[in-house]
Design a protein around this motif. Structure first.
Motif, short mmCIF file in Angstrom:
data_model
loop_
_atom_site.label_atom_id
_atom_site.label_comp_id
_atom_site.label_asym_id
_atom_site.label_seq_id
_atom_site.Cartn_x
_atom_site.Cartn_y
_atom_site.Cartn_z
N GLY A 189 15.88 30.51 1.55
CA GLY A 189 17.05 31.01 1.45
C GLY A 189 18.01 31.23 0.45
N GLN A 240 26.85 31.49 2.81
CA GLN A 240 25.87 30.60 2.84
C GLN A 240 26.06 29.23 3.75
OE1 GLN A 240 26.63 28.66 -1.13
NE2 GLN A 240 25.89 30.76 -2.35
N TRP A 287 22.53 29.05 6.26
CA TRP A 287 21.80 27.52 6.26
C TRP A 287 21.96 26.85 7.76
CZ3 TRP A 287 18.29 26.73 3.32
CH2 TRP A 287 17.98 27.91 1.81
N GLU A 314 18.32 26.86 10.81
CA GLU A 314 18.21 25.77 10.82
C GLU A 314 17.35 25.13 11.54
OE1 GLU A 314 20.53 21.17 11.24
OE2 GLU A 314 21.82 22.79 11.24
#
Length: 172
Positions: free
Chosen positions: A145, A159, A163, A167
């Motif tokens: 990441g 961003q 994420w 996840e």
């Protein structure tokens, strides 16, 4: 952690998975540009279900868990909508920043999304033995990441979306 017969486990598979997620997140800009200022809503349940059905079918063909794959794709879709909503807010508040051109969803954007869908399933299969709730997965995902953040020069909105999109990779 033992790889399934015929499969090699590498953390590079997670890097590729995260890179594909970043590409998909960036395509949300084009989706938003195509829809902004029209009667086409951000939410498109019929299209979303098509994507989820395709993902489940491709997963079954690849020999990986269709339910996990659908959850992964659901996260991709939700984070794409997250970016679209963020862009709508920006463009509504600052109309001068709104896109001047409207890409065609059917001929320009969806073929790119479909290509990423197929590639995602390949990377999900390649990373099957690495994914899941483990420190190895978590560290590999963080490293991948951070590299994607740098390579794709993602702003805060994207961003956060990236994420959120990745996840499920290390979830139970």
């Amino acid at each position: 952690m033992q790889a399934a017969p015929g499969r090699t486990v590498t953390t590079g598979a997670l890097t590729q998975l995260v890179n594909l997620s970043a590409e998909r997140i960036l395509l949300a800009d084009k989706v938003a540009a195509a829809k902004f200022g029209t009667s086409t809503p951000i939410e498109d349940p019929a299209r979303e279900q098509q994507v989820l059905n395709q993902a489940a079918t491709l997963a079954a063909e690849a020999g990986i868990d269709p339910e996990e794959t659908v959850e992964f794709f659901r996260a991709q879709i939700e984070m794409s909508k997250f970016v679209q909503r963020g862009l709508y807010e920006l463009w509504t508040a600052r109309p001068e920043l709104a896109p001047a051109e409207r890409p065609d969803l059917a001929t320009e954007v969806r073929p790119q999304l479909d290509r990423i869908t197929v590639a995602f399933v390949g990377q999900l299969a390649a990373s099957e033995d690495l994914r899941g709730p483990s420190p190895r997965c978590a560290v590999s995902l963080i490293v991948a990441g951070m590299a994607a953040d740098c390579c794709y020069h993602l702003d805060r909105l994207r961003q956060r979306a990236l994420w959120g999109a990745v996840e499920p990779v290390c979830a139970a």
